[in-house]
Scaffold this active site. Sequence first.
Site, PDB file in Angstrom:
ATOM      1  N   CYS A  77     119.686  86.668  32.152  1.00 22.68           N
ATOM      2  CA  CYS A  77     120.581  87.207  33.178  1.00 22.68           C
ATOM      3  C   CYS A  77     121.105  88.580  32.758  1.00 22.68           C
ATOM      4  CB  CYS A  77     121.677  86.198  33.500  1.00 22.68           C
ATOM      5  SG  CYS A  77     122.599  86.608  35.001  1.00 22.68           S
ATOM      6  N   HIS A 175     118.547  81.693  35.231  1.00 26.19           N
ATOM      7  CA  HIS A 175     119.092  80.944  34.094  1.00 26.19           C
ATOM      8  C   HIS A 175     118.191  79.746  33.808  1.00 26.19           C
ATOM      9  CE1 HIS A 175     123.025  82.886  33.583  1.00 26.19           C
ATOM     10  NE2 HIS A 175     122.951  83.122  34.878  1.00 26.19           N
ATOM     11  N   GLU A 177     118.400  77.693  31.455  1.00 27.47           N
ATOM     12  CA  GLU A 177     119.226  76.581  30.970  1.00 27.47           C
ATOM     13  C   GLU A 177     119.938  75.852  32.109  1.00 27.47           C
ATOM     14  OE1 GLU A 177     122.237  79.828  31.394  1.00 27.47           O
ATOM     15  OE2 GLU A 177     120.097  79.723  30.939  1.00 27.47           O
TER      16      GLU A 177
END
Length: 193
Positions: A77, A175, A177
Amino acid sequence: MKIVIINYGAGNIQSIMFAIERLGFHAVLSNDPDEIKAADKVIFPGVGEASYAMKMLKESGLDTLIPTLAQPVFGICLGMQLMCNYSEEGNTKGLGIFDVDVVKFTSKVKVPQMGWNQIYNLKSDLFKGIAENEYMYLVHSFYAPLCAETIATTNYELEYSSALENENFYGTQFHPEKSGDVGERILGNFLKL
């Protein structure tokens, strides 16, 4: 394998650590140049505002260290955006790893882009085993236009770079994650590079 997440005061660190643990690895959080240099893999996270984040990097000398790293480095990001030449956000000079400037979406679309969007035109070992048009989670108001280093594309008002690669440096606008199993597979691919 020694995995270091660069700690410079820019969010989303906990969710990255949990994702790495789910993959069976352990990561340490550090802003120590020697520890970062000694890592097998480096993750450069980021949530926040570009000029403030760059100020934090400069205060710890990480702005000069990061571009010199020789191991695989993964910017996420804002981390990816700071690896570019320049960002319109806060009129910020970047680290110059990716040869592209970060610009703001126009007022024609809802900003920030928040939620799930597709990635396609995948061109890297980072996306090994990942199908075209998988959905990833994004939250951003600024983007890197398509360029020679684009390895994944997303469309929101226009097509832009949702991932970049230059030698040992990788970056994703999304993202991983926070992008479920597919995002974790991308993180796992990075850890195998």
